[in-house]
Design an enzyme around this catalytic site. Structure first.
Site, PDB file in Angstrom:
ATOM      1  N   ASP A 261      46.283  43.091  37.299  1.00 14.79           N
ATOM      2  CA  ASP A 261      44.932  43.407  36.945  1.00 14.79           C
ATOM      3  C   ASP A 261      44.355  42.707  35.603  1.00 14.79           C
ATOM      4  O   ASP A 261      43.898  43.273  34.932  1.00 14.79           O
ATOM      5  CB  ASP A 261      44.707  44.776  37.090  1.00 14.79           C
ATOM      6  CG  ASP A 261      44.815  45.338  38.570  1.00 14.79           C
ATOM      7  OD1 ASP A 261      45.831  44.937  39.082  1.00 14.79           O
ATOM      8  OD2 ASP A 261      44.091  46.103  38.864  1.00 14.79           O
TER       9      ASP A 261
ATOM     10  N   GLU B 133      27.602  54.856  51.911  1.00 12.27           N
ATOM     11  CA  GLU B 133      27.458  53.487  52.173  1.00 12.27           C
ATOM     12  C   GLU B 133      25.971  53.069  52.227  1.00 12.27           C
ATOM     13  O   GLU B 133      25.386  52.239  51.438  1.00 12.27           O
ATOM     14  CB  GLU B 133      28.247  52.876  53.317  1.00 12.27           C
ATOM     15  CG  GLU B 133      29.502  52.783  53.005  1.00 12.27           C
ATOM     16  CD  GLU B 133      30.061  51.935  54.295  1.00 12.27           C
ATOM     17  OE1 GLU B 133      29.685  51.275  55.110  1.00 12.27           O
ATOM     18  OE2 GLU B 133      31.159  52.578  54.501  1.00 12.27           O
TER      19      GLU B 133
ATOM     20  N   ASP C 248      38.825  38.403  45.154  1.00 16.81           N
ATOM     21  CA  ASP C 248      39.987  38.719  46.026  1.00 16.81           C
ATOM     22  C   ASP C 248      40.604  37.499  46.402  1.00 16.81           C
ATOM     23  O   ASP C 248      42.051  37.326  46.703  1.00 16.81           O
ATOM     24  CB  ASP C 248      40.018  39.529  46.717  1.00 16.81           C
ATOM     25  CG  ASP C 248      39.909  41.042  46.208  1.00 16.81           C
ATOM     26  OD1 ASP C 248      39.678  41.268  45.068  1.00 16.81           O
ATOM     27  OD2 ASP C 248      39.980  41.894  46.908  1.00 16.81           O
TER      28      ASP C 248
ATOM     29  N   PHE D 243      43.443  35.198  43.900  1.00 17.45           N
ATOM     30  CA  PHE D 243      44.677  35.533  43.182  1.00 17.45           C
ATOM     31  C   PHE D 243      45.785  34.310  43.338  1.00 17.45           C
ATOM     32  O   PHE D 243      45.851  33.699  44.237  1.00 17.45           O
ATOM     33  CB  PHE D 243      44.969  36.677  43.792  1.00 17.45           C
ATOM     34  CG  PHE D 243      44.747  37.829  43.392  1.00 17.45           C
ATOM     35  CD1 PHE D 243      44.918  38.571  42.222  1.00 17.45           C
ATOM     36  CD2 PHE D 243      43.717  38.748  44.010  1.00 17.45           C
ATOM     37  CE1 PHE D 243      44.372  39.813  41.718  1.00 17.45           C
ATOM     38  CE2 PHE D 243      43.126  40.244  43.457  1.00 17.45           C
ATOM     39  CZ  PHE D 243      43.262  40.468  42.304  1.00 17.45           C
TER      40      PHE D 243
END
Ligand code: ADP
Ligand code: NMN
Length: 292
Positions: free
Chosen positions: A105, A223, A85, A88
């Site tokens: 995407d 989690e 991330d 980008f």
């Protein structure tokens, strides 16, 4: 890297290892890139001076990749994270389709060369931190977690993984989670169905040709379940690859790691019931270069 073992963001990585357009590579692991002309370009990752273990956490957007990576990092000694991330490209460089949807995407939306540079720099100084050298060596094999939604579609990384995981969640859950998250720029109306989900399906299909093992994880599980499963799996892989499981540094009483760690197995599912100290053992000692 954060002193407390926090997420290694690009800015912090640069603070530790100044990023260069290309790092000096003395190759240990060979990756392959296909150029636009169809030629195969070899990509070498630098040979680390010590043994390393690289974990890939791929998966659908909002599948829980970052959460799992951070949870794992709390329990794995000497563990850094690189997040896709963070790579980008700026909005001005993102293509639009005929509907005006920004094409985020797809691999072209990411500066993957910069990300590879960050990976290579980590390889050059795995687990590097400001801590004293003696402390570093006691921490065990440096572990790098790379997490992101388009990892296993990017060929130059194929050769790097010691273990690969892929988080999935159903369409409805993905859409629900995504609707609560604000990206920059925010998703316009219709973006999920018009771009995000179709691209995900396309990339999933492209993964059919992958030849190495990927462990698929159900991202709707808790989690705690997820971190426990992956932690146990990583531990086993480290044992396998190194032929031994080594020195547990007990927090108390010199008990075995499982006794001590309060990882109780019930019906094959391991539950982590205690805090971080439950996992504070060195997974494996570093090996000398001749053993790599
Ligand atoms: N195991 C889980 N169960 C339920 N919700 C989760 C779980 N893991 C993450 N989430 C939630 O899903 C959202 C996306 O998580 P995140 O880790 O940022 O996903 P990704 O990095 O895959 O986009 C967050 O709101 C997070 O709290
Ligand atoms: N970080 C950014 O600049 C940015 C901008 C717009 C959308 N996104 C979204 O990020 C997603 C990938 O990240 P996650 O897997 O963390 O959701 C993609 O689905 C993409 O649409 C990111």
């Amino acid at each position: 890297m954060k002193a407390g073992g926090g997420l290694l963001r690009l800015g912090e990585l640069q603070a530790v290892v100044p990023l260069r357009p290309t790092c000096v590579l003395f190759g240990a692991r060979l990756g392959r890139t296909q150029t636009r002309s169809g030629n195969i370009k070899k990509t070498w990752f630098p040979k680390p001076i010590m043994k390393t273990f690289v974990i890939g956490i791929g998966g659908v957007t909002n599948g829980g990749k970052t959460t799992l990576a951070k949870n794992l990092q709390k329990h794995l000694p000497n563990c850094s994270i690189i997040s896709q991330d963070d790579f980008f490209k700026p909005e001005s460089e993102i293509d639009k389709d005929e509907n005006g949807f920004l094409q985020y995407d797809v691999l072209e939306a990411l500066n993957m060369e910069k990300m590879m540079s960050a990976v290579s720099c980590w390889m050059e100084k795995p687990g590097h931190s400001a801590g004293p050298a003696a402390l570093e060596s006691a921490k065990g094999v440096p572990i790098l977690i790379i997490e992101g939604f388009l990892l296993f579609n990017y060929k130059p990384l194929d050769s790097i993984w010691n273990r690969s995981y892929f988080l999935t969640i159903p369409y409805e859950e993905c859409k629900r989670r995504r609707s609560t998250r604000v990206y920059e720029p925010p998703d316009p109306p219709g973006y999920f169905d018009g771009h995000v989900w179709p691209m995900y399906l396309k990339h999933r299909q492209a993964m059919d040709t992958i030849t190495w093992e990927i462990v698929y994880l159900d991202g709707t599980r808790s989690e705690e379940d997820l971190v426990s499963q992956v932690y146990e799996d990583v531990k086993q892989e480290l044992e396998k690859q190194n032929g031994k499981y080594c020195s547990f540094k007990p927090d108390g009483g010199g008990k075995s790691n499982l006794e001590n760690s309060s990882l109780h197995s019930k019906n094959g599912v391991h539950k982590c019931q205690h805090g971080e100290t439950a996992f504070t053992h060195s997974l494996l000692e570093n090996k000398s270069e001749s053993e790599i």
